[in-house]
Structures are given as structure tokens and as C-alpha cells.
Design a protein around this motif. Structure first.
Motif, PDB file in Angstrom:
ATOM      1  N   GLU A  18      -3.489   1.658   4.497  1.00  0.00           N
ATOM      2  CA  GLU A  18      -3.916   0.267   4.619  1.00  0.00           C
ATOM      3  C   GLU A  18      -5.459  -0.035   4.452  1.00  0.00           C
ATOM      4  OE1 GLU A  18      -2.144  -2.918   5.429  1.00  0.00           O
ATOM      5  OE2 GLU A  18      -0.907  -1.686   4.228  1.00  0.00           O
ATOM      6  N   VAL A  27       4.133  -3.915   7.658  1.00  0.00           N
ATOM      7  CA  VAL A  27       3.428  -2.585   7.284  1.00  0.00           C
ATOM      8  C   VAL A  27       4.604  -1.830   7.393  1.00  0.00           C
ATOM      9  CG1 VAL A  27       2.041  -0.717   8.244  1.00  0.00           C
ATOM     10  CG2 VAL A  27       1.246  -3.200   7.974  1.00  0.00           C
ATOM     11  N   SER A  46      -5.689   2.553   9.190  1.00  0.00           N
ATOM     12  CA  SER A  46      -5.433   1.244   9.338  1.00  0.00           C
ATOM     13  C   SER A  46      -6.729   0.417   8.528  1.00  0.00           C
ATOM     14  CB  SER A  46      -5.476   0.792  10.720  1.00  0.00           C
ATOM     15  OG  SER A  46      -6.639   1.200  11.513  1.00  0.00           O
ATOM     16  N   TYR A  61      -4.992  -3.947   7.279  1.00  0.00           N
ATOM     17  CA  TYR A  61      -3.906  -4.508   7.248  1.00  0.00           C
ATOM     18  C   TYR A  61      -3.897  -5.908   8.108  1.00  0.00           C
ATOM     19  CZ  TYR A  61      -4.473  -4.031  12.325  1.00  0.00           C
ATOM     20  OH  TYR A  61      -4.664  -3.948  13.780  1.00  0.00           O
ATOM     21  N   GLN A  81      -5.616  -2.011   1.245  1.00  0.00           N
ATOM     22  CA  GLN A  81      -5.198  -3.346   1.218  1.00  0.00           C
ATOM     23  C   GLN A  81      -6.357  -4.323   0.770  1.00  0.00           C
ATOM     24  OE1 GLN A  81      -3.175  -5.812   1.027  1.00  0.00           O
ATOM     25  NE2 GLN A  81      -1.760  -4.535   2.258  1.00  0.00           N
ATOM     26  N   THR A 101       0.763  -1.137   0.031  1.00  0.00           N
ATOM     27  CA  THR A 101       0.191  -0.192  -0.070  1.00  0.00           C
ATOM     28  C   THR A 101       0.782   1.464  -0.107  1.00  0.00           C
ATOM     29  OG1 THR A 101      -0.050  -0.227   2.439  1.00  0.00           O
ATOM     30  CG2 THR A 101      -2.054  -1.302   1.177  1.00  0.00           C
TER      31      THR A 101
END
Length: 418
Positions: free
Chosen positions: A48, A167, A312, A56, A51, A27
Motif C-alpha cells: 500500500e 485492502v 501500510s 491506504y 497507493q 496495489t
């Protein structure tokens, strides 16, 4: 669970990145002009929310399962999740053709439940149990005892932590600048543990900031008390970070690695969700917006600094939009609720309308006329254009002898009435 006090390693995080190659999206990090101007800093967002499963969590789930033997996987896996971990596990089950049982709280947004089914297809079964992640967790452990399936923990597991740590590898690799501050959301602490493992070794001068919702200060309280604690009551609104108890492994790592943990009011999170959507067209779930909401709380120390905030996840249920707007307005001081006792005579309501300012709007009005009473109570919600309009409104209500009770600062009565 792995041996207590064992820790994730940078070598294993690199190994996790190899396992995840071709499975996840690498990402991007984007410079954000609006936030940078707002905070007089260089603000970058690690996305993220873009994603594979819009969070994540696929990283840790897949890495855990990919590190297991074929014999172990043949017996199936089981997990508990408030939503995003479930999606990651479901996707991994489908990709690896492994049977999975997924336990989720009954309060999980419908959008996340639907996504779990879409990602896992015929390889998973969903069990909705209890009101919190912890309720689902205990039910999943009972299931594991009976079936002997392998439990894939959402955060307190070395391979899961090492998967989330990838990450951090991407952030470090992609940033062509010195990272002064790195902000990460915390639920159980798996993400923060993985990323801090990377940065403590590769970029030790970067300040690592954990962010939790004010109504679920799990890691904050554990670090404050010096040991893992179980919170009796939590606000479940930020569902991706609403955990009553942090992990044992994650606590050990976070207590040593994080520079601090910031608590953000849920209403401020809602304001950030709306800001990200309206200004950036970013759909962030509540846990995904935590880091952006936290910027305002450290604005003085990040001036002129390079800051990375991790978005996130982007699994936000559109049916929650009205609640998000409501919580934001309440936090910003733009919506106020009263019980107003109107005289039971014609013209009383018209007189009250004259009390309102030119930009004040009645957003809610519930009134039942009662017989043989001099006064009839009404629930009135008033929306303001500016926070500063509240004090003059109260002054006019007092001058006109309006009989009222203010509800915003009475949480028990407010929840019951509103």
C-alpha cells in the motif's frame, strides 16, 4: 458517528470497491525472498506504499465522502489526521471539488504537510494544532461545531472502515495460496477492522495479527482491559499509529476478530525501515514497517507458513533518517552513551582511546574544559561493530579505572543529555 455497535458489512465493502474503481491503485502483493529466507516462511508484502497517496488512507476517506449527499458535501468537510488520512481526504477533496479543513498536529513531518497541500491544492486549508493526533482531533471538532462541516473520521466510522476493507478484498483476490497469517498495523483500528471483516467471512482460518508500536499500545490495552482506554502518555515516533484512544466501533470489531495484538519496540521498527530500504529499495514510513518488524516476534510460529504483511504507507520524511539510524543502533545494542569524567591533565584522552577496541568508534564527543577542577565530564557516544563488543569494552574501562556513568539505561537522563 454511526450508531454504536453497528458494524461494517462485506456487501458494503464490495460497494466501496466499486466506488473506488478508477480512483485508487489496485496495489500488488509481492513474494519477498529475503524475508522468506530469514524466517523460513513464505513472506508476501502487500504494497500500500504504492497507493495513490502512498498509503491506504485514500480508500476510507474517498468512500466516506462518495457516500455523502451533494447537499452535505456543499457545506464542506473537516478532518483530523497525523498525516496519511489528511492526504487521502485532501486528494478526495480535489477529485470531488469539495472544500476541506484539515487539522494536523504540529509534530507532523514536513513531508506529509507538503504532500497534503499538493494533493488538495486550492480545495483545502491546513490547521496545525497541538502535539498529538488527539489535540488536532479536539480542535477539528470545535471547528465542526462552529461551521457545521461534515467530520470525516480517520478510523471510527463505518464508511471509512468499509473503504479500508477493500485492502482485504484485494489481498484475498490476489493471493493464489492459503493465507495462514495476515499482519496489519493498528493506530485507531480502521484498517484492521475493515480487513478482518473481509477475512472473518471469506477466510476464517487465517490468523489475523494486529501490530502496534510499544510506545502507543492503544488497542492492545483496550483489549486487555475490556474497554476503550485513553493513554496518558504515548511515544509519537511512529506517527501513523500514535493514537491515545482507539475507536469505539473499531474496538468492538478488533476485540472479537483479531487473534492477537503484538507490540513492537520503536527501535526495532527503525531497523526494519533500514532493512526494507537497503535490501528491497522500499521506502516505508514507521507505521508502514510495523508488520515487518513484528515478524521477528512470531518467527517460531510462522515457520513454513504463508504470511502476508501489509506495508501500510511510504510517506517517510528524509530529514528523519538520522533519528531512524540512531534509534536502530541503540535498539541493536550498537551505540552506547556515557558521561566520562576525564582527569584534567594532558594525555588523558589519549589514554582513553587505548581502551577502545579495534572496531569501536567515537561517534559523539562533547567536552568543556573547566578551571580549578580535577575532572572534566564529557558526553561520549561509542558505536560498535558487533553487539558482543560491549561487555569487553566495559571490562577494559573498569580495568583502566575510567570514571563513567552509563546513560542508555537511564531514560530521563539520556533524553536530557542526548
Amino acid at each position: 458517528m454511526d450508531t454504536v455497535h453497528s458494524a461494517p458489512t462485506l456487501d458494503n465493502i464490495f460497494l466501496a470497491a466499486e466506488r473506488l474503481r478508477g480512483i485508487i491503485n489496485h496495489t500488488p502483493i509481492f513474494y519477498n525472498a529475503h524475508l522468506s529466507e530469514q524466517y523460513q516462511a513464505n513472506i508476501y508484502l502487500k504494497r500500500e506504499d504504492l497507493q495513490t497517496v502512498r498509503s491506504y488512507k485514500i480508500r476510507g476517506a474517498y468512500n466516506k465522502m462518495a457516500s455523502m449527499s451533494a447537499e452535505a458535501l456543499a457545506g464542506g468537510i473537516v478532518c483530523a489526521s497525523a498525516g496519511n488520512h489528511a492526504q487521502g481526504v485532501a486528494y478526495a477533496c480535489w477529485k470531488m471539488q469539495v472544500k476541506g479543513a484539515i487539522f494536523m498536529p504540529t509534530t507532523t513531518p514536513a513531508q506529509k504537510i507538503k504532500q497534503v497541500r499538493l494533493f488538495g491544492k486550492e480545495w483545502i486549508e491546513i490547521h496545525l494544532v497541538g502535539d498529538t493526533y488527539d489535540d488536532a482531533y479536539y480542535a477539528s471538532k470545535e471547528y465542526q461545531t462552529i461551521t457545521k462541516a461534515v467530520f470525516v473520521h480517520p478510523f471510527d466510522d463505518l464508511q471509512v472502515i468499509e473503504g479500508q476493507g477493500t485492502v482485504g478484498l484485494e489481498i484475498f483476490k490476489d493471493a493464489d495460496f492459503k493465507i495462514d497469517y495476515l499482519l496489519m498495523a493498528i493506530g485507531g483500528g480502521g484498517l484492521a477492522s475493515g480487513i478482518s471483516t473481509v477475512f472473518k467471512q471469506l477466510s476464517p482460518r487465517t490468523k489475523l495479527i494486529g501490530v502496534e508500536p510499544e510506545g502507543s499500545p492503544t488497542m492492545y490495552q483496550a483489549i486487555k482491559d475490556g474497554h476503550v482506554v485513553t493513554l496518558e502518555h504515548i511515544d509519537k515516533f511512529v506517527d501513523g499509529a500514535a493514537v491515545r484512544r482507539a475507536g469505539e466501533i473499531t474496538f468492538e470489531i478488533c476485540s472479537k476478530s483479531l487473534d492477537k495484538v503484538i507490540l513492537v519496540p520503536e527501535g526495532k521498527v527503525c531497523s526494519s525501515i533500514l532493512q526494507l530500504y537497503n535490501e528491497e529499495a522500499i521506502v516505508a514510513e514507521p507505521a508502514g514497517a510495523l508488520t515487518v518488524a513484528a515478524l521477528d516476534l512470531i518467527k517460531d510460529e510462522i515457520k513454513g507458513k504463508n504470511v502476508v504483511a501489509l506495508i501500510s504507507g511510504g510517506n517517510n520524511d528524509i530529514t528523519r533518517t538520522e533519528e531512524i539510524k540512531e534509534r536502530s543502533l541503540l535498539y541493536e545494542g550498537l551505540k552506547h552513551y556515557f558521561i566520562i569524567r576525564f582527569p584534567q591533565r594532558s594525555g588523558a584522552f589519549r589514554e582513553f582511546l587505548n581502551v577502545l577496541g579495534p572496531n569501536d568508534d567515537i561517534a559523539r564527543f562533547e567536552y568543556v574544559k573547566k578551571t580549578n577542577r580535577e575532572q572534566g565530564p564529557a558526553l561520549v557516544g561509542i558505536e560498535l561493530k558487533n553487539r558482543e563488543d560491549f561487555a569487553p569494552l566495559i571490562e577494559r574501562m573498569d580495568e583502566n579505572r575510567v570514571v563513567y556513568e552509563y546513560l542508555n539505561d537511564q531514560p530521563d537522563l539520556f533524553q536530557f543529555m542526548v
